[in-house]
Design a protein around this motif. Structure first.
Motif, PDB file in Angstrom:
ATOM      1  N   GLY A  15      10.882  -1.263  -3.596  1.00 30.95           N
ATOM      2  CA  GLY A  15      10.544  -2.686  -3.491  1.00 30.95           C
ATOM      3  C   GLY A  15      11.197  -3.350  -2.299  1.00 30.95           C
ATOM      4  N   GLY A  16      11.934  -4.441  -2.558  1.00 27.97           N
ATOM      5  CA  GLY A  16      12.617  -5.161  -1.487  1.00 27.97           C
ATOM      6  C   GLY A  16      13.939  -4.550  -1.095  1.00 27.97           C
ATOM      7  N   ASP A  36       8.313   4.242  -2.594  1.00 25.23           N
ATOM      8  CA  ASP A  36       7.440   3.116  -2.941  1.00 25.23           C
ATOM      9  C   ASP A  36       6.036   3.433  -2.448  1.00 25.23           C
ATOM     10  OD1 ASP A  36       6.280   0.313  -3.185  1.00 25.23           O
ATOM     11  OD2 ASP A  36       8.350  -0.046  -3.783  1.00 25.23           O
ATOM     12  N   ALA A  41       6.543  -2.719   1.723  1.00 22.51           N
ATOM     13  CA  ALA A  41       7.886  -2.700   1.147  1.00 22.51           C
ATOM     14  C   ALA A  41       8.790  -1.767   1.939  1.00 22.51           C
ATOM     15  CB  ALA A  41       7.819  -2.276  -0.315  1.00 22.51           C
ATOM     16  N   PHE A  44       9.790  -3.228   5.273  1.00 22.38           N
ATOM     17  CA  PHE A  44      10.810  -4.270   5.112  1.00 22.38           C
ATOM     18  C   PHE A  44      12.189  -3.650   4.916  1.00 22.38           C
ATOM     19  CE2 PHE A  44      13.398  -6.970   2.351  1.00 22.38           C
ATOM     20  CZ  PHE A  44      13.405  -8.159   3.058  1.00 22.38           C
ATOM     21  N   VAL A  45      12.273  -2.671   4.037  1.00 23.27           N
ATOM     22  CA  VAL A  45      13.562  -2.021   3.761  1.00 23.27           C
ATOM     23  C   VAL A  45      14.067  -1.292   4.996  1.00 23.27           C
ATOM     24  CG1 VAL A  45      14.726  -0.253   2.378  1.00 23.27           C
ATOM     25  CG2 VAL A  45      13.109  -1.809   1.297  1.00 23.27           C
ATOM     26  N   ASN A  48      15.852  -3.365   7.369  1.00 22.70           N
ATOM     27  CA  ASN A  48      17.093  -3.981   6.903  1.00 22.70           C
ATOM     28  C   ASN A  48      18.186  -2.978   6.535  1.00 22.70           C
ATOM     29  OD1 ASN A  48      16.690  -7.126   6.489  1.00 22.70           O
ATOM     30  ND2 ASN A  48      14.760  -6.142   5.942  1.00 22.70           N
ATOM     31  N   SER A  88       6.766  -6.450  -7.065  1.00 23.48           N
ATOM     32  CA  SER A  88       7.919  -6.934  -6.305  1.00 23.48           C
ATOM     33  C   SER A  88       7.757  -8.413  -5.971  1.00 23.48           C
ATOM     34  CB  SER A  88       8.061  -6.138  -5.007  1.00 23.48           C
ATOM     35  OG  SER A  88       6.998  -6.450  -4.115  1.00 23.48           O
ATOM     36  N   HIS A  90       7.898  -9.708  -3.044  1.00 22.90           N
ATOM     37  CA  HIS A  90       7.008  -9.803  -1.876  1.00 22.90           C
ATOM     38  C   HIS A  90       5.545  -9.774  -2.301  1.00 22.90           C
ATOM     39  CE1 HIS A  90       5.327  -9.107   2.101  1.00 22.90           C
ATOM     40  NE2 HIS A  90       4.692  -8.044   1.620  1.00 22.90           N
ATOM     41  N   GLN A  91       5.208  -8.879  -3.205  1.00 20.70           N
ATOM     42  CA  GLN A  91       3.819  -8.771  -3.664  1.00 20.70           C
ATOM     43  C   GLN A  91       3.378 -10.056  -4.366  1.00 20.70           C
ATOM     44  OE1 GLN A  91       4.375  -5.256  -5.985  1.00 20.70           O
ATOM     45  NE2 GLN A  91       3.702  -3.874  -4.368  1.00 20.70           N
ATOM     46  N   THR A  94       3.015 -13.144  -1.725  1.00 22.27           N
ATOM     47  CA  THR A  94       2.153 -13.005  -0.553  1.00 22.27           C
ATOM     48  C   THR A  94       0.702 -13.211  -0.987  1.00 22.27           C
ATOM     49  OG1 THR A  94       3.698 -11.398   0.401  1.00 22.27           O
ATOM     50  CG2 THR A  94       1.486 -11.507   1.360  1.00 22.27           C
TER      51      THR A  94
END
Length: 276
Positions: A15-16, A36, A41, A44-45, A48, A88, A90-91, A94
């Motif tokens: 996920g995030g 995932d 997702a 994004f991960v 970061n 998640s 984000h899902q 969005t």
């Protein structure tokens, strides 16, 4: 989760990246696999991870294929496994993903771009199938009446707001939000075959877990939790697993205040038996 510096752990629903990053921060040499089916997702991960990226393998795929994924990575087994089920943040936030009844977007609800979108599945479904989904995946009141309305309008359902308007005709006032949640959750579970994938993923995870190592599953739906409880109980009867909590663990009041989305969370923890 008991984290060992020489261990390999798998977050099956990255996920995030919240759980993954937390575990990385608590360790120095431990290695992690993040799975995932949503490429957004993983992007994004990946962006970061920072200095942690050398200790992480990110894999796009469905945890229902966990055995194949671990084999492809040439890993013999796992020292810990985590499942945090559901959609998640984000899902849900969005609009273009089509998960939210509060945001207008195409009626997709795809966790993976390879999944058939909801609007297409509805067009191919019959009344009984739609009724089954609403009743069994969402526990929607008077599911048959709503199923008939959805079936009759299935070729007109293109956006989340189209579906919401149909639900609004059936429910109103203080019952509306709860039943919107039930309907959208039911169709999300159906679209992504979440319960089927959960059964397959859990069974494979049990066999991949090393002895005396732990698995944690966090679910948000009674149907998910029932599957988790039954599978863990069956493996316990076979003396393969030991349930560390016979009763489901729920979030404390202060946790819910910090994160309202955790209100419906249910956590179960098991340990692989030493002789397995």
């Amino acid at each position: 989760m008991e984290l060992r510096e020489d261990g390999i752990y798998c977050d099956c629903t990255v996920g995030g990246g919240g759980h993954l990053l937390m575990m990385l921060e608590k360790t120095h040499n431990t290695r992690f696999i993040g799975i995932d089916q949503d490429p957004e997702a993983l992007d994004f991960v990946r962006a970061n991870l920072g200095s942690f990226k050398e200790r992480v393998i990110l894999y796009e795929g469905n945890f229902a294929h966990l055995d194949r994924i671990i084999n492809e990575l040439n890993i013999k087994g796992l020292d810990g496994i985590l499942f945090d089920l559901g959609a998640s943040f984000h899902q849900l936030t969005t609009p273009e993903r089509g998960f939210s009844f509060n945001l207008d977007g195409r009626l997709l609800m795809q966790m993976s771009p390879e999944t058939v979108p909801l609007y297409s599945k509805l067009r191919a479904a019959n009344k009984e199938e739609i009724f089954y989904v609403l009743k069994n995946y969402g526990d929607v009141p008077d599911a048959r009446t709503l199923a008939v309305a959805i079936f009759e309008n299935r070729h007109k359902l293109n956006t989340t707001m189209d579906l919401r308007k149909l639900v609004e005709k059936r429910f109103s006032g203080r019952f509306l939000k709860k039943n919107l949640h039930r309907v959208f959750q039911a169709f999300r579970i159906w679209t992504n075959e979440e319960l089927k994938n959960l059964k397959e993923g859990l069974i494979k995870a049990v066999h991949l877990l090393f002895p005396r190592r732990r698995m944690i599953v966090i679910s948000y739906h009674s149907g998910e939790d029932r599957i988790v409880k039954n599978i863990f109980r069956d493996f316990e009867k076979q003396k393969i697993l030991r349930r560390l909590n016979k009763k489901v663990i729920r979030p404390r009041i202060e946790e819910i205040h910090k994160n309202p989305a955790a209100r419906s969370a249910r956590m179960r923890v098991v340990e692989k038996c030493a002789s397995c």
